[in-house]
Design an enzyme around this catalytic site. Structure first.
Site, short mmCIF file in Angstrom:
data_model
loop_
_atom_site.label_atom_id
_atom_site.label_comp_id
_atom_site.label_asym_id
_atom_site.label_seq_id
_atom_site.Cartn_x
_atom_site.Cartn_y
_atom_site.Cartn_z
N SER A 55 0.81 -1.22 0.00
CA SER A 55 0.00 0.00 0.00
C SER A 55 0.84 1.27 0.00
O SER A 55 0.37 2.33 -0.40
CB SER A 55 -0.94 0.01 1.21
OG SER A 55 -0.23 -0.05 2.42
N ASN A 101 6.85 -8.71 1.57
CA ASN A 101 7.28 -7.41 2.08
C ASN A 101 6.50 -6.98 3.32
O ASN A 101 7.02 -6.22 4.13
CB ASN A 101 7.11 -6.35 0.98
CG ASN A 101 7.31 -4.95 1.50
OD1 ASN A 101 8.42 -4.55 1.82
ND2 ASN A 101 6.24 -4.18 1.60
N SER A 158 15.93 -7.37 6.67
CA SER A 158 16.39 -6.12 7.25
C SER A 158 17.85 -6.23 7.69
O SER A 158 18.31 -7.28 8.13
CB SER A 158 15.54 -5.76 8.47
OG SER A 158 16.05 -4.63 9.14
N TYR A 205 11.51 -7.65 16.27
CA TYR A 205 11.66 -7.29 14.85
C TYR A 205 12.96 -7.86 14.29
O TYR A 205 12.96 -8.53 13.25
CB TYR A 205 11.62 -5.78 14.68
CG TYR A 205 11.80 -5.35 13.24
CD1 TYR A 205 10.75 -5.40 12.35
CD2 TYR A 205 13.04 -4.88 12.78
CE1 TYR A 205 10.90 -5.01 11.03
CE2 TYR A 205 13.20 -4.49 11.46
CZ TYR A 205 12.13 -4.55 10.59
OH TYR A 205 12.29 -4.18 9.28
N LYS A 264 13.19 -10.90 11.43
CA LYS A 264 13.84 -10.70 10.14
C LYS A 264 15.01 -11.67 9.95
O LYS A 264 15.24 -12.17 8.84
CB LYS A 264 14.30 -9.25 9.99
CG LYS A 264 13.16 -8.26 9.85
CD LYS A 264 12.31 -8.54 8.60
CE LYS A 264 11.31 -7.43 8.33
NZ LYS A 264 10.54 -7.65 7.10
#
Length: 262
Positions: free
Chosen positions: A18, A93, A154, A167, A171
């Protein structure tokens, strides 16, 4: 589908498209003549804007919460139908990104907040990607078609994320998952790779870059700038190309030399 067909217009599913990196990736594939399924969870207006910006025809909008395994399965089916009956490329993604709101430093977070942060990030960033991968991989295998899967990881998987450890861990796990899938799917002519972006100038980073820490962030790279969504998109498009099939299993750093792995 033959390898020659894989070089022509393809069906591409980009999760989390988006805005930001996802929007740039969707646009980069559409510019090359591919049909793109733009996935979103809640930002419908932004996703519709992504769709409006895409050149070419045959694109589609798909919605689903990747934290829900059944929704992940359904959105792949919707994407396949939306782009003409075949998805050849998957770009994982979508992610719960670090923010002040979901900060969970171990010494400053209650146990309930800690558990919630880990569950939310792992459910989307790792398990959601794994479930969408399963669906697209089996779709390709059933068609006996070559394809490509690219995970957006990442730099934080390597440098650590002390204020957002879930996070960083999710990743790192996504990179490892991609390498496992590279081994599993190579016999089916499906490549699986990952990119590891550094700091990227997306919409949500505007305030940080414009503030007092902006210069120090830009100075992380010897180029004296931060990355753009288009920088990441260029790497994703290459890794999804037939020419990059032999790079299956790689993790491509896209961080402007701000972090070098040995």
């Amino acid at each position: 589908m033959t390898d020659l067909a894989f070089r022509s217009a393809r069906g591409v599913l980009v999760t989390g498209a988006s805005r930001g990196i996802g929007r740039a990736v969707a646009h980069a594939f559409a510019e090359r003549g591919d049909r793109v399924a733009v996935h979103y969870r809640t930002g419908r207006e932004e996703a519709e804007e992504t769709l409006r910006q895409l050149p070419g025809e045959g694109h589609a909008l798909v919605q689903g919460d990747l934290a829900d395994p059944q929704a992940a399965l359904a959105l792949v089916s919707e994407a396949i139908a939306g782009v003409g009956g075949a998805v050849d490329v998957l770009v994982c993604n979508a992610a719960v990104a670090p923010s002040e709101r979901n900060r969970h430093s171990v010494a400053e977070t209650s146990y309930d907040e800690w558990v919630s942060s880990w569950r939310t990030m792992v459910d989307v960033n790792l398990l959601g990607a794994a479930n969408v991968t399963w669906a697209v991989a089996n779709h390709l295998i059933e068609r006996q078609a070559p394809g490509a899967i690219v995970n957006v990881g990442s730099r934080g998987a390597f440098v650590g994320e002390p204020e957002h450890p879930a996070y960083g861990a999710s990743k790192a796990a996504l990179h490892a998952f991609g390498q496992s899938m590279a081994l599993a799917l190579a016999p089916h002519r499906i490549s699986v790779t990952s990119v590891a972006p550094g700091f990227i100038a997306t919409e949500r980073q505007h305030t940080k870059l414009a503030g007092p820490t902006g210069d120090s962030i830009r100075d992380q790279s010897p180029f004296g700038r931060v990355g753009t969504p288009e920088d990441v998109a260029a790497g994703v498009v290459y890794l999804a190309s037939p020419e990059a099939m032999w790079s299956s299993g790689t993790v491509l750093d896209i961080n402007g030399a701000s972090y070098l792995r040995s």
